[in-house]
Structures are given as structure tokens and as C-alpha cells.
Design a protein around this motif. Structure first.
Motif, mmCIF file in Angstrom:
data_model
loop_
_atom_site.group_PDB
_atom_site.id
_atom_site.type_symbol
_atom_site.label_atom_id
_atom_site.label_comp_id
_atom_site.label_asym_id
_atom_site.label_seq_id
_atom_site.Cartn_x
_atom_site.Cartn_y
_atom_site.Cartn_z
ATOM 1 N N THR A 106 0.821 -1.215 0.000
ATOM 2 C CA THR A 106 0.000 0.000 0.000
ATOM 3 C C THR A 106 0.854 1.265 0.000
ATOM 4 O OG1 THR A 106 -0.115 -0.033 2.428
ATOM 5 C CG2 THR A 106 -1.912 -1.125 1.215
ATOM 6 N N ARG A 107 2.156 1.143 0.311
ATOM 7 C CA ARG A 107 2.958 2.354 0.506
ATOM 8 C C ARG A 107 4.284 2.375 -0.247
ATOM 9 N NH1 ARG A 107 2.276 3.911 6.925
ATOM 10 N NH2 ARG A 107 0.049 3.400 7.111
ATOM 11 N N THR A 108 4.732 1.246 -0.730
ATOM 12 C CA THR A 108 6.087 1.202 -1.312
ATOM 13 C C THR A 108 6.061 0.827 -2.789
ATOM 14 O OG1 THR A 108 6.298 -1.072 -0.500
ATOM 15 C CG2 THR A 108 7.197 0.674 0.889
ATOM 16 N N THR A 109 4.989 1.204 -3.466
ATOM 17 C CA THR A 109 4.841 0.855 -4.889
ATOM 18 C C THR A 109 6.029 1.341 -5.712
ATOM 19 O OG1 THR A 109 2.440 0.986 -4.666
ATOM 20 C CG2 THR A 109 3.341 1.082 -6.898
ATOM 21 N N HIS A 110 6.430 2.583 -5.502
ATOM 22 C CA HIS A 110 7.491 3.174 -6.325
ATOM 23 C C HIS A 110 8.793 2.394 -6.209
ATOM 24 C CE1 HIS A 110 9.529 6.289 -8.582
ATOM 25 N NE2 HIS A 110 10.429 6.404 -7.625
ATOM 26 N N TRP A 111 9.110 1.931 -4.977
ATOM 27 C CA TRP A 111 10.357 1.174 -4.760
ATOM 28 C C TRP A 111 10.371 -0.081 -5.627
ATOM 29 C CZ3 TRP A 111 12.257 -3.518 -3.105
ATOM 30 C CH2 TRP A 111 13.572 -3.556 -2.662
ATOM 31 N N PHE A 112 9.248 -0.781 -5.688
ATOM 32 C CA PHE A 112 9.182 -2.011 -6.484
ATOM 33 C C PHE A 112 9.182 -1.723 -7.978
ATOM 34 C CE2 PHE A 112 7.429 -3.496 -2.385
ATOM 35 C CZ PHE A 112 8.273 -4.573 -2.173
ATOM 36 N N LEU A 113 8.510 -0.658 -8.391
ATOM 37 C CA LEU A 113 8.503 -0.305 -9.816
ATOM 38 C C LEU A 113 9.920 -0.039 -10.322
ATOM 39 C CD1 LEU A 113 5.386 2.075 -9.988
ATOM 40 C CD2 LEU A 113 5.574 -0.248 -10.939
ATOM 41 N N LYS A 114 10.745 0.604 -9.483
ATOM 42 C CA LYS A 114 12.124 0.898 -9.875
ATOM 43 C C LYS A 114 12.949 -0.370 -10.015
ATOM 44 C CE LYS A 114 14.436 4.232 -8.048
ATOM 45 N NZ LYS A 114 15.084 5.123 -7.048
ATOM 46 N N ARG A 115 12.479 -1.466 -9.483
ATOM 47 C CA ARG A 115 13.244 -2.724 -9.492
ATOM 48 C C ARG A 115 12.609 -3.789 -10.373
ATOM 49 N NH1 ARG A 115 14.135 0.490 -5.607
ATOM 50 N NH2 ARG A 115 16.208 0.599 -4.637
ATOM 51 N N GLY A 116 11.875 -3.333 -11.370
ATOM 52 C CA GLY A 116 11.405 -4.249 -12.409
ATOM 53 C C GLY A 116 10.037 -4.843 -12.215
ATOM 54 N N PHE A 117 9.320 -4.459 -11.166
ATOM 55 C CA PHE A 117 7.950 -4.937 -10.967
ATOM 56 C C PHE A 117 6.990 -4.112 -11.809
ATOM 57 C CE2 PHE A 117 10.109 -6.661 -7.358
ATOM 58 C CZ PHE A 117 9.385 -7.768 -6.934
ATOM 59 N N VAL A 118 5.868 -4.708 -12.171
ATOM 60 C CA VAL A 118 4.817 -3.995 -12.906
ATOM 61 C C VAL A 118 3.491 -4.187 -12.172
ATOM 62 C CG1 VAL A 118 5.966 -4.174 -15.141
ATOM 63 C CG2 VAL A 118 4.404 -5.981 -14.409
ATOM 64 N N LEU A 119 2.645 -3.175 -12.252
ATOM 65 C CA LEU A 119 1.333 -3.238 -11.622
ATOM 66 C C LEU A 119 0.395 -4.150 -12.415
ATOM 67 C CD1 LEU A 119 0.791 0.510 -10.645
ATOM 68 C CD2 LEU A 119 0.645 -1.428 -9.064
ATOM 69 N N VAL A 120 -0.371 -4.962 -11.697
ATOM 70 C CA VAL A 120 -1.384 -5.806 -12.325
ATOM 71 C C VAL A 120 -2.668 -5.706 -11.501
ATOM 72 C CG1 VAL A 120 0.292 -7.437 -13.285
ATOM 73 C CG2 VAL A 120 -0.682 -7.862 -11.023
ATOM 74 N N ASP A 121 -3.744 -6.154 -12.098
ATOM 75 C CA ASP A 121 -5.020 -6.178 -11.390
ATOM 76 C C ASP A 121 -5.006 -7.305 -10.348
ATOM 77 O OD1 ASP A 121 -8.051 -7.161 -11.180
ATOM 78 O OD2 ASP A 121 -8.023 -5.046 -11.801
ATOM 79 N N PRO A 122 -5.651 -7.109 -9.194
ATOM 80 C CA PRO A 122 -5.704 -8.190 -8.198
ATOM 81 C C PRO A 122 -6.278 -9.494 -8.741
ATOM 82 C CG PRO A 122 -6.405 -6.121 -7.209
ATOM 83 C CD PRO A 122 -6.224 -5.852 -8.670
ATOM 84 N N GLU A 123 -7.048 -9.406 -9.817
ATOM 85 C CA GLU A 123 -7.591 -10.629 -10.406
ATOM 86 C C GLU A 123 -6.478 -11.534 -10.935
ATOM 87 O OE1 GLU A 123 -10.565 -11.830 -10.398
ATOM 88 O OE2 GLU A 123 -11.461 -10.115 -9.350
ATOM 89 N N TRP A 124 -5.288 -10.965 -11.118
ATOM 90 C CA TRP A 124 -4.148 -11.752 -11.623
ATOM 91 C C TRP A 124 -3.699 -12.785 -10.597
ATOM 92 C CZ3 TRP A 124 0.660 -12.720 -9.752
ATOM 93 C CH2 TRP A 124 1.601 -13.269 -10.627
ATOM 94 N N LEU A 125 -3.950 -12.529 -9.333
ATOM 95 C CA LEU A 125 -3.425 -13.364 -8.261
ATOM 96 C C LEU A 125 -3.827 -14.831 -8.417
ATOM 97 C CD1 LEU A 125 -4.149 -11.025 -5.220
ATOM 98 C CD2 LEU A 125 -1.887 -11.624 -6.104
ATOM 99 N N PRO A 126 -2.964 -15.760 -7.988
ATOM 100 C CA PRO A 126 -3.354 -17.173 -7.962
ATOM 101 C C PRO A 126 -4.630 -17.339 -7.143
ATOM 102 C CG PRO A 126 -1.017 -16.920 -7.453
ATOM 103 C CD PRO A 126 -1.599 -15.546 -7.463
ATOM 104 N N GLU A 127 -5.430 -18.309 -7.500
ATOM 105 C CA GLU A 127 -6.723 -18.487 -6.848
ATOM 106 C C GLU A 127 -6.587 -18.619 -5.333
ATOM 107 O OE1 GLU A 127 -9.810 -18.262 -7.909
ATOM 108 O OE2 GLU A 127 -9.017 -17.631 -9.861
ATOM 109 N N ALA A 128 -5.611 -19.392 -4.878
ATOM 110 C CA ALA A 128 -5.448 -19.589 -3.436
ATOM 111 C C ALA A 128 -5.134 -18.276 -2.726
ATOM 112 C CB ALA A 128 -4.351 -20.612 -3.169
ATOM 113 N N ARG A 129 -4.362 -17.394 -3.393
ATOM 114 C CA ARG A 129 -4.019 -16.106 -2.777
ATOM 115 C C ARG A 129 -5.161 -15.109 -2.923
ATOM 116 N NH1 ARG A 129 -3.565 -12.560 -0.054
ATOM 117 N NH2 ARG A 129 -1.751 -11.306 0.560
#
Length: 451
Positions: free
Chosen positions: A408-431
Motif C-alpha cells: 500500500t505504501r512502497t509501490t514506487h520502490w518495487f517499480l524501480k526494481r522491475g515490478f509492474v502493476l497488475v489487477d488483483p484478479e491476476w493473483l493465484p486463486e489460493a491467494r
């Protein structure tokens, strides 16, 4: 007390407490350069050492007296002579050394005996014991130079020192010794402190010196771009020492470093070089994560590794403040104990400074990196990046093709390290079934490169 004080004091005290616990009943040999006393630092050094002793540390204090002897020689119109960084002690120099040693012992004992008024140690009693704890032998003739009354350590009375420490006393030693026949010799503080530390197999040897430590680039002066190297593995220190020119003066890079290397090679766990110019430098070096000077250690103290059950308490202590402010989802001790094998930690000197967990979802060829936390003490030093890379490595080994995080607070840090935003629907079913829609965490995914 104000709320601001409470806010700063509590995390500070929690960060110091592990070191207080770790060093209780350990033995420190502290060598203080005579220049520190000449610069008027004795009162503050006595206060800090008394404070450290009150926390259960056993202390042997060795003082230097180089400038004090030189001052007396100058007053007598006699030249101070050195060779290979060692004083050539003739009869006049020997008299000056004896006078300086006696005067300094008096001043040091007085500093510890006055109850340290108007200090945090007011009313404390520090018993100081000094005596003939070492025997000496002459340096002799080296490269054709007769060092006369200059000596080196022959033997340390380890049993005598240990008895004094067991009594709760601070042991004070001067760089002065006698042969079995009673002949007096002038020694160096650095050699005495090193010999005592080795003989006692001390936990620390600390030199309080004219220099700030060993710079990262020894060919350049210390600056913002060339800071002090706070931790030197013994092997690295040995290589560096082999490249440096011979040390003739205390300000030479190799002067104290050679003694630190010798001590570590002979069983002393850690040796330190710290500046007396910084008030409280001993406290900063001993009780703060990165210290203030250079530490030579037989092996790297910081380790990046998988967690064990013994780390559960440290992990809880690390993540608790971030759970309280809502940065992390709260996890129970039972949950962390159950999943401790999923965690990667960075540990320094027995304290956990960073952690993260990997929860694999093999059916979806992905895994969740959770609870990525870095202590505020070391943020900005790359520990988060190191933990992330280790988690990625663990994920690849288990055959995962990606990792994801919820934040909820560190999105920018992850984006700088190669992560991309996805919709929560992307999550594995169990998660997805455990996803907290009220929290509205953002989901970021990173594809893992194949190796």
C-alpha cells in the motif's frame, strides 16, 4: 517527558538493548593515545568507559604518553628521536617516560575516582587497579640502531589481570615495563594493548586515536566521497597492509592497522580504530550498528541467509513497528514460527536488520514475497535490494517464473526494481481468496530471468 522524546527514545533503546546484552561479561582492551589526553578528552572518555563497565563489560585500559614525554623532553632541551616508529629511549628519555607515566596514571585514577559529577554516572564508584602486570625485554639493536631503554612485551600476567577484572575493577596499564632483573623499559601503547588483548583473548581491542579510521580508498583523504570503511575482514586488512608503506607515525594508515591485524590473527575477535575527536566515539562504535570507525574482524559479521527458529524473536522485533503503522499486515508469532523456513534475513552481529518471506504458489509458477522489511537504522544502504535478489534466487531454484508483492505504501520502490502493476484478479486463486479488498493493496509482479 514529551511525546517526541518518547517517540525517539523507545526505538533507540530497543536498538541498543541487543548490544548491551551481547557485550555483558565480555572483555574489552582499550588503548587511548596520549594525544587524546593532551587534547582534554580524558573526562569524557572516563565517563563513557564507566558507563560501559556499568553495563557489565570488563575493561583493561592502556594509556599512551607520546606527546607528554615529548613535552618533557622539549622542556629539558632534549631531542625526541624515533626509528621505525619506535622511540629511541636514552637515559633522559627514560626519566621523562617515568615521570609522564606517573603523572598520567594519577590523572586517570583521579578521573575515575571523583564520582563523575554532573554526568550520567554521578555517584558511581569505579575501582581502578594498576600494577606490574607485564614484564619486558629490550628491543635491542635493529638495523644498526641501538634502542637503549626501549622495550617490547616479554610476558603478560594474565592470571593477575583476570583476578582484578573478576573483582569488578577496571585494570589500568601504562606502556612501561620491567625486566625480571628490575631494569625499566619504555614500551608503546599499541604494542602493550595488542599483547594484553591477545593474552586475555579479549572480545575487543579498541584504539582511540588521532585518525578517524581506514578510508575506503587509502590513497585519498577521508571525505564524503571517500568515507571510513567501517568493517574490514581480516583477509582484506592483511592485503591492504601488505600494500601500504611502513608506518612511522601514528597518522600513517598502517600504524594502528598493523596492530589490529596482529590481534585478530592471534585470537581477538574484533579490533577497532576510532577517533578521539568525536565525543562519545567509544559508545558510537560499540552500541551503534555501523559504528564510527574501522573494525577489523576475522570473518564478515553481516550475513545474508535463510532464517532459523532462533531468528523468530528478531524478526518480530523488526517488523512490529511497521505492523503498527499499517505498512505491513500483522503476523502472529505462531505464524512466523510456522513459516520461518520461508524467511530470508540479514543479520549483523546477532541482530536482524532486514527480512522477507517467500510463499510459493507452484501451481501458478509464481510466489509471493511478503514482509519485506529493513530496519530504519540501515535504510538506504542496499539491504532491501540484497534481500530481494536472494528471494528471486530462491524462487528460481524452486522453478518459479515470477514473484509478486502486495503493498500500500512502497509501490514506487518495487517499480524501480522491475515490478509492474497488475489487477488483483491476476493473483493465484489460493491467494485471491485471502486478498483483503478493504485494504486495497496494489499488486506488483516481476518476471524472473532464466539462468
Amino acid at each position: 517527558m514529551t511525546s517526541v522524546f518518547n517517540f525517539t527514545f523507545v526505538p533507540w533503546f530497543r536498538s541498543v538493548a541487543p548490544y548491551i546484552h551481547k557485550f555483558r561479561h565480555q572483555t574489552f582492551v582499550v588503548g587511548i593515545a596520549g594525544e587524546a589526553i593532551a587534547a582534554g578528552k580524558l573526562q569524557h572518555l572516563a565517563q563513557d568507559l564507566a558507563m560501559i563497565q556499568s553495563m557489565g563489560v570488563r575493561i583493561v585500559l592502556v594509556h599512551g604518553f607520546r606527546p607528554q614525554v615529548n613535552e618533557q623532553l622539549k622542556a629539558k632541551g632534549h631531542e625526541a628521536r624515533y626509528c621505525h616508529g619506535i622511540r629511541i629511549t636514552d637515559e633522559v628519555s627514560l626519566d621523562c617516560a617515568q615521570e609522564a607515566a606517573g603523572q598520567l596514571r594519577y590523572e586517570i585514577e583521579a578521573a575515575f575516582s571523583q564520582g563523575l559529577p554532573n554526568t550520567p554516572m554521578a555517584g558511581a564508584t569505579v575501582r581502578v587497579i594498576s600494577g606490574n602486570f607485564l614484564t619486558a625485554r629490550p628491543v635491542g639493536i635493529v638495523d644498526g640502531v641501538d634502542f637503549q631503554h626501549s622495550g617490547v612485551v616479554r610476558k603478560i600476567d594474565t592470571a593477575g589481570i583476570m583476578r582484578s577484572l573478576d573483582m569488578g575493577a577496571l585494570v589500568l596499564m601504562s606502556p612501561f615495563g620491567f625486566s625480571p632483573t628490575g631494569e625499566a623499559f619504555n614500551l608503546t601503547m599499541e604494542e602493550v594493548a595488542t599483547s594484553v588483548a591477545v593474552a586475555l583473548q579479549a572480545d575487543k581491542l579498541i584504539f582511540v586515536t588521532e585518525i578517524a579510521g581506514i578510508p575506503t580508498d587509502v590513497t585519498q583523504p577521508v571525505s564524503e566521497d571517500n568515507p571510513i570503511d567501517t568493517e574490514l575482514p581480516l583477509a582484506t586488512a592483511e592485503k591492504l597492509l601488505a600494500q601500504l608503506p611502513a608506518a612511522n607515525q601514528p597518522i600513517d594508515t598502517a600504524f594502528y592497522l598493523q596492530h589490529c591485524v596482529k590481534a585478530c590473527k592471534n585470537g581477538v575477535e574484533r579490533s577497532h580504530i576510532i577517533p578521539f575527536a568525536v565525543d562519545g566515539s567509544i559508545l558510537l562504535e560499540v552500541y551503534v550498528h555501523d559504528g564510527i570507525g574501522t573494525m577489523v574482524v576475522d570473518e564478515k559479521l553481516e550475513s545474508l541467509r535463510e532464517a532459523t527458529v532462533d531468528d523468530v524473536g528478531g524478526i518480530l522485533q523488526l517488523i512490529e513497528p511497521f505492523e503498527q503503522d499499517g505498512t505491513l499486515v500483522k503476523r502472529s508469532r505462531t505464524e512466523i514460527e510456522r513459516d520461518v523456513g520461508n524467511y530470508t534475513v540479514i543479520e549483523h552481529d546477532g541482530v536482524i536488520f532486514a527480512c522477507a518471506a517467500l510463499y510459493p504458489y507452484p501451481e501458478a509458477r509464481t510466489g509471493e514475497m511478503a514482509a519485506l522489511t529493513v530496519s530504519p537504522q540501515v535504510q538506504g544502504e542496499g539491504d532491501g535490494e540484497r534481500v530481494l535478489k536472494r528471494i528471486e534466487q530462491r524462487a528460481r531454484v524452486t522453478g518459479l517464473e515470477s514473484i509478486f508483492v502486495l503493498t500500500t505504501r512502497t509501490t514506487h520502490w518495487f517499480l524501480k526494481r522491475g515490478f509492474v502493476l497488475v489487477d488483483p484478479e491476476w493473483l493465484p486463486e489460493a491467494r485471491k481468496r485471502k486478498y483483503n479488498w478493504d485494504r486495497k493493496s496494489q499488486v506488483l509482479v516481476k518476471k524472473l530471468a532464466k539462468v
